[in-house]
Motif scaffolding. Structure first.
Motif, PDB file in Angstrom:
ATOM      1  N   GLY A 162      48.325  35.826   7.160  1.00  0.00           N
ATOM      2  CA  GLY A 162      49.064  36.058   8.399  1.00  0.00           C
ATOM      3  C   GLY A 162      50.368  36.813   8.219  1.00  0.00           C
ATOM      4  O   GLY A 162      51.096  37.014   9.190  1.00  0.00           O
ATOM      5  N   VAL A 214      50.484  39.802  10.459  1.00  0.00           N
ATOM      6  CA  VAL A 214      50.660  39.411  11.860  1.00  0.00           C
ATOM      7  C   VAL A 214      52.125  39.075  12.126  1.00  0.00           C
ATOM      8  O   VAL A 214      52.681  39.454  13.162  1.00  0.00           O
ATOM      9  CB  VAL A 214      49.756  38.212  12.222  1.00  0.00           C
ATOM     10  CG1 VAL A 214      49.992  37.761  13.649  1.00  0.00           C
ATOM     11  CG2 VAL A 214      48.291  38.555  11.991  1.00  0.00           C
ATOM     12  N   GLU A 215      52.739  38.407  11.186  1.00  0.00           N
ATOM     13  CA  GLU A 215      54.150  38.052  11.325  1.00  0.00           C
ATOM     14  C   GLU A 215      55.026  39.302  11.347  1.00  0.00           C
ATOM     15  O   GLU A 215      55.991  39.380  12.113  1.00  0.00           O
ATOM     16  CB  GLU A 215      54.560  37.142  10.159  1.00  0.00           C
ATOM     17  CG  GLU A 215      55.928  36.541  10.319  1.00  0.00           C
ATOM     18  CD  GLU A 215      56.225  35.531   9.223  1.00  0.00           C
ATOM     19  OE1 GLU A 215      57.303  35.662   8.608  1.00  0.00           O
ATOM     20  OE2 GLU A 215      55.392  34.637   8.985  1.00  0.00           O
ATOM     21  N   PRO A 274      53.113  41.852  14.915  1.00  0.00           N
ATOM     22  CA  PRO A 274      52.214  41.086  15.781  1.00  0.00           C
ATOM     23  C   PRO A 274      51.536  41.907  16.874  1.00  0.00           C
ATOM     24  O   PRO A 274      50.524  41.478  17.423  1.00  0.00           O
ATOM     25  CB  PRO A 274      53.123  40.008  16.377  1.00  0.00           C
ATOM     26  CG  PRO A 274      54.498  40.564  16.267  1.00  0.00           C
ATOM     27  CD  PRO A 274      54.490  41.419  15.037  1.00  0.00           C
ATOM     28  N   THR A 275      52.072  43.071  17.196  1.00  0.00           N
ATOM     29  CA  THR A 275      51.439  43.912  18.204  1.00  0.00           C
ATOM     30  C   THR A 275      50.350  44.803  17.606  1.00  0.00           C
ATOM     31  O   THR A 275      49.626  45.468  18.343  1.00  0.00           O
ATOM     32  CB  THR A 275      52.481  44.789  18.920  1.00  0.00           C
ATOM     33  OG1 THR A 275      53.176  45.566  17.941  1.00  0.00           O
ATOM     34  CG2 THR A 275      53.466  43.942  19.705  1.00  0.00           C
ATOM     35  N   PHE A 332      48.484  43.633  14.422  1.00  0.00           N
ATOM     36  CA  PHE A 332      47.512  42.782  13.741  1.00  0.00           C
ATOM     37  C   PHE A 332      47.378  41.434  14.433  1.00  0.00           C
ATOM     38  O   PHE A 332      48.330  40.936  15.034  1.00  0.00           O
ATOM     39  CB  PHE A 332      47.959  42.528  12.290  1.00  0.00           C
ATOM     40  CG  PHE A 332      48.014  43.768  11.447  1.00  0.00           C
ATOM     41  CD1 PHE A 332      46.880  44.242  10.806  1.00  0.00           C
ATOM     42  CD2 PHE A 332      49.199  44.465  11.292  1.00  0.00           C
ATOM     43  CE1 PHE A 332      46.923  45.387  10.028  1.00  0.00           C
ATOM     44  CE2 PHE A 332      49.260  45.612  10.508  1.00  0.00           C
ATOM     45  CZ  PHE A 332      48.119  46.078   9.882  1.00  0.00           C
ATOM     46  N   GLN A 333      46.196  40.855  14.316  1.00  0.00           N
ATOM     47  CA  GLN A 333      45.986  39.475  14.745  1.00  0.00           C
ATOM     48  C   GLN A 333      44.928  38.865  13.833  1.00  0.00           C
ATOM     49  O   GLN A 333      44.176  39.580  13.183  1.00  0.00           O
ATOM     50  CB  GLN A 333      45.566  39.385  16.199  1.00  0.00           C
ATOM     51  CG  GLN A 333      44.179  39.904  16.494  1.00  0.00           C
ATOM     52  CD  GLN A 333      43.826  39.793  17.970  1.00  0.00           C
ATOM     53  OE1 GLN A 333      44.693  39.672  18.821  1.00  0.00           O
ATOM     54  NE2 GLN A 333      42.559  39.852  18.269  1.00  0.00           N
ATOM     55  N   LEU A 334      44.922  37.541  13.796  1.00  0.00           N
ATOM     56  CA  LEU A 334      43.886  36.855  13.033  1.00  0.00           C
ATOM     57  C   LEU A 334      42.686  36.674  13.941  1.00  0.00           C
ATOM     58  O   LEU A 334      42.810  36.197  15.071  1.00  0.00           O
ATOM     59  CB  LEU A 334      44.384  35.509  12.511  1.00  0.00           C
ATOM     60  CG  LEU A 334      45.523  35.582  11.491  1.00  0.00           C
ATOM     61  CD1 LEU A 334      45.933  34.177  11.061  1.00  0.00           C
ATOM     62  CD2 LEU A 334      45.133  36.419  10.273  1.00  0.00           C
ATOM     63  N   GLY A 335      41.518  37.063  13.457  1.00  0.00           N
ATOM     64  CA  GLY A 335      40.296  36.964  14.230  1.00  0.00           C
ATOM     65  C   GLY A 335      39.715  35.564  14.193  1.00  0.00           C
ATOM     66  O   GLY A 335      40.272  34.648  13.567  1.00  0.00           O
ATOM     67  N   SER A 374      42.576  38.807   9.096  1.00  0.00           N
ATOM     68  CA  SER A 374      43.323  39.797   9.850  1.00  0.00           C
ATOM     69  C   SER A 374      42.425  40.915  10.362  1.00  0.00           C
ATOM     70  O   SER A 374      41.431  41.272   9.750  1.00  0.00           O
ATOM     71  CB  SER A 374      44.415  40.388   8.951  1.00  0.00           C
ATOM     72  OG  SER A 374      45.118  41.390   9.650  1.00  0.00           O
ATOM     73  N   GLU A 375      42.842  41.445  11.504  1.00  0.00           N
ATOM     74  CA  GLU A 375      42.211  42.646  12.019  1.00  0.00           C
ATOM     75  C   GLU A 375      43.268  43.485  12.715  1.00  0.00           C
ATOM     76  O   GLU A 375      44.223  42.953  13.281  1.00  0.00           O
ATOM     77  CB  GLU A 375      41.055  42.319  12.958  1.00  0.00           C
ATOM     78  CG  GLU A 375      41.378  41.339  14.048  1.00  0.00           C
ATOM     79  CD  GLU A 375      40.146  40.857  14.795  1.00  0.00           C
ATOM     80  OE1 GLU A 375      40.212  40.823  16.036  1.00  0.00           O
ATOM     81  OE2 GLU A 375      39.143  40.514  14.150  1.00  0.00           O
ATOM     82  N   VAL A 422      44.355  45.529  15.693  1.00  0.00           N
ATOM     83  CA  VAL A 422      43.945  45.570  17.095  1.00  0.00           C
ATOM     84  C   VAL A 422      44.619  46.691  17.885  1.00  0.00           C
ATOM     85  O   VAL A 422      44.174  47.031  18.971  1.00  0.00           O
ATOM     86  CB  VAL A 422      44.195  44.219  17.801  1.00  0.00           C
ATOM     87  CG1 VAL A 422      43.308  43.141  17.197  1.00  0.00           C
ATOM     88  CG2 VAL A 422      45.648  43.808  17.728  1.00  0.00           C
TER      89      VAL A 422
END
Length: 77
Positions: free
Chosen positions: A17, A20-21, A24-25, A27-30, A35-36, A38
């Motif tokens: 994560g 994402v941290e 955050p705009t 990457f996100q955790l699927g 991670s993916e 987005v």
């Protein structure tokens, strides 16, 4: 801002994560907990590269599609 292509190696990703941290705009955790990317335009280039650098297993590749250059990880010589 360059047109970036962001790829997450799902086999290598451990779902820490950190990306994402950092972005955050972008990457996100699927659902699989990994991670993916987005939204490749969700942050500035430097933030996206920082997010890729923050990955503890180096599962993220960032390519400048306009220049045809891999920005992270740096290409091996």
């Amino acid at each position: 801002m360059a047109k970036l292509s962001i790829t997450v190696n799902k086999t290598r990703c451990i779902g820490s994560g950190d990306c994402v941290e950092t972005a955050p705009t972008v990457f996100q955790l699927g659902e699989d907990g990994k991670s993916e990317a987005v939204n490749a335009t969700g942050a500035g280039d430097s933030i996206i590269i920082s997010a890729a650098r923050s990955c503890p297993v180096k599962a993220i590749t960032v390519v400048d599609e306009d220049a045809g250059v891999q920005l992270f990880p740096p290409p091996k010589k």
